[in-house]
Design a protein around this motif. Structure first.
Motif, mmCIF file in Angstrom:
data_model
loop_
_atom_site.group_PDB
_atom_site.id
_atom_site.type_symbol
_atom_site.label_atom_id
_atom_site.label_comp_id
_atom_site.label_asym_id
_atom_site.label_seq_id
_atom_site.Cartn_x
_atom_site.Cartn_y
_atom_site.Cartn_z
ATOM 1 N N ALA A 7 0.827 -1.204 0.000
ATOM 2 C CA ALA A 7 0.000 0.000 0.000
ATOM 3 C C ALA A 7 0.865 1.260 0.000
ATOM 4 O O ALA A 7 0.562 2.230 -0.700
ATOM 5 N N LYS A 58 2.406 2.347 -3.429
ATOM 6 C CA LYS A 58 1.540 2.950 -4.439
ATOM 7 C C LYS A 58 1.656 4.464 -4.473
ATOM 8 O O LYS A 58 1.369 5.090 -5.498
ATOM 9 N N PHE A 74 -6.035 -0.127 4.176
ATOM 10 C CA PHE A 74 -5.361 -0.280 2.894
ATOM 11 C C PHE A 74 -6.131 0.307 1.720
ATOM 12 O O PHE A 74 -5.554 0.592 0.683
ATOM 13 N N ALA A 91 -4.855 3.325 -0.399
ATOM 14 C CA ALA A 91 -3.397 3.393 -0.247
ATOM 15 C C ALA A 91 -2.945 4.715 0.363
ATOM 16 O O ALA A 91 -1.947 5.316 -0.060
ATOM 17 N N VAL A 114 -2.319 3.795 6.541
ATOM 18 C CA VAL A 114 -1.485 2.587 6.595
ATOM 19 C C VAL A 114 -0.676 2.526 7.893
ATOM 20 O O VAL A 114 -0.500 1.452 8.475
#
Length: 395
Positions: free
Chosen positions: A134, A137, A255, A258, A263
């Protein structure tokens, strides 16, 4: 109905750099003996033990506690990453609250190696794999050590979303050093200025300098919890009780999208805080002192918002107006926090409990927060688990 849980005794060793420490059994045993002495009871009164650590072989808890006594009681080893110590405290509190036991010991310790945290198991799936995917990204920096990558990404996201400056993070580190200067058990006790933090070696350009990351540390801490009936029977008069406590793990929204801020656990912390405020019937403005999980200055800033101390996006103003220190809204990390006190993973949660217990007792000496009555503990472990505990005076 739950039995009232009282903090009868606390103990803690000075935190040290790797290589300057005692072996983990000796550190842990010292903290346990201190907690028992502080409570005024012997180890023979302990009915259960929960031992938190991350870097150690199975049954390290037994190896450590056997230095104090071998009475045949259950000893449970707890590993919840950086929240291991608070997870041990959580289990100890549940044993008291449920009536399963009347006198329970939680101990946390860590004998760490120098350098960034790393996995010791490379032949199996990474438990943080979903977190790394995640983060990648929006912040694809595989060259950085894992935890630096995570929290740099979260800090950068806050800077871009809300215009937060690098100076805000530096101010948090300078504040931590001022607090730690009053704590004889802290690893780093030299005060540093905001300017020194900004001028230090760069870890991530424009986002993080080296002093903004907590150091690997070795140490131990312990807490003895008892029921009110046990305290009365043994003539104890504990001054601190647990008002509310919760342990929260991730949901899919950690998640989804992202978002690095999610996170690293801000959503989990927000939910944990909501639960304990509701259970205790109070709000964030009622908290006088807080030991929160400042593994990076970026996480401390994010946690101000997650714990409700300020609205989302307004943490920099909270920092600049000194609402996070003595004379402000809430004194955050009077111990110096993980940034200055040190972060021996398994010991951290119980070291936070040590600090807050002394604050509520009024025995924190030069660090004392005036008239402290409500204290919050926030301990987060990636992977993930976050424990939030509210403490109050027992009488």
């Amino acid at each position: 109905m739950q039995n009232e849980t009282l903090v009868a005794g606390v103990g803690m060793t000075p935190f040290k750099k790797p290589g300057d420490n005692l072996p983990y059994p000796e550190m842990a045993a010292r903290s346990v003996r201190q907690a028992l002495q502080d409570a005024g009871v012997g180890y023979e009164a302990v009915q259960e033990v929960y031992a938190g650590y991350v870097y150690g072989d199975s049954t390290s808890g037994q190896r450590a506690v056997y230095e104090v006594g071998m009475t045949g009681v259950p000893i449970v080893n707890v590993n919840n990453n950086c929240a291991s110590g608070s997870s041990a405290l959580y289990l100890a509190r549940k044993a008291i609250a449920s009536g399963a036991a009347d006198c329970v010991l939680a101990v946390g310790f860590e004998q760490m190696s120098p350098g960034a945290l790393q996995s010791h198991w490379t032949d199996r799936p990474d438990p943080l794999g979903h977190f790394s995917d995640a983060i990648a990204k929006s912040f694809d920096r595989p060259d950085l050590p894992m935890v630096i990558r995570y929290f740099a990404a979260a800090g950068k996201a806050h800077m871009e979303r809300y215009g937060t400056s690098l100076e805000a993070f530096a101010r948090i580190r300078a504040k931590a050093s001022r607090h730690a200067a009053r704590n004889p058990l802290a690893l780093f006790r030299r005060e540093v200025t905001t300017e020194e933090v900004l001028a230090a070696a760069v870890l991530v350009p424009g986002v993080m300098t080296r002093p903004m990351a907590c150091p690997p540390t070795c140490g131990a801490a312990a807490t003895l919890l008892v029921s009110r009936s046990f305290a009365k029977k043994h003539g104890l008069d504990p001054a601190v009780r647990i008002l509310a406590q919760t342990l929260v793990t991730d949901r899919p929204d950690t998640f989804e999208g992202a978002d690095p801020i999610a996170v690293v656990g801000s959503g989990v912390s927000r939910e944990a805080a909501r639960q304990v405020y509701e259970a205790a019937g109070i709000g964030p403005k009622d908290v006088d002192v807080c030991e929160l999980h400042d593994c990076f200055t970026q996480n401390e800033l994010l946690s101000y918002e997650a714990l409700g101390f300020c609205p989302e996006g307004e943490a920099e103003g909270f920092v600049r107006s000194d609402q996070n220190t003595y004379g402000g809204q809430v004194v955050v990390n009077p111990s110096g926090g993980l940034l200055s006190k040190g972060h021996p993973l398994g010991a951290t949660g119980l070291a936070q409990c040590f600090e807050l217990t002394h604050q509520l007792r009024g025995t924190a000496e030069a660090r004392q927060v005036e008239s402290a009555r409500i204290a919050m503990q926030h301990n987060a472990g990636l992977g993930g688990a976050t424990v939030v505990t509210l403490f109050g005076r027992a009488n």
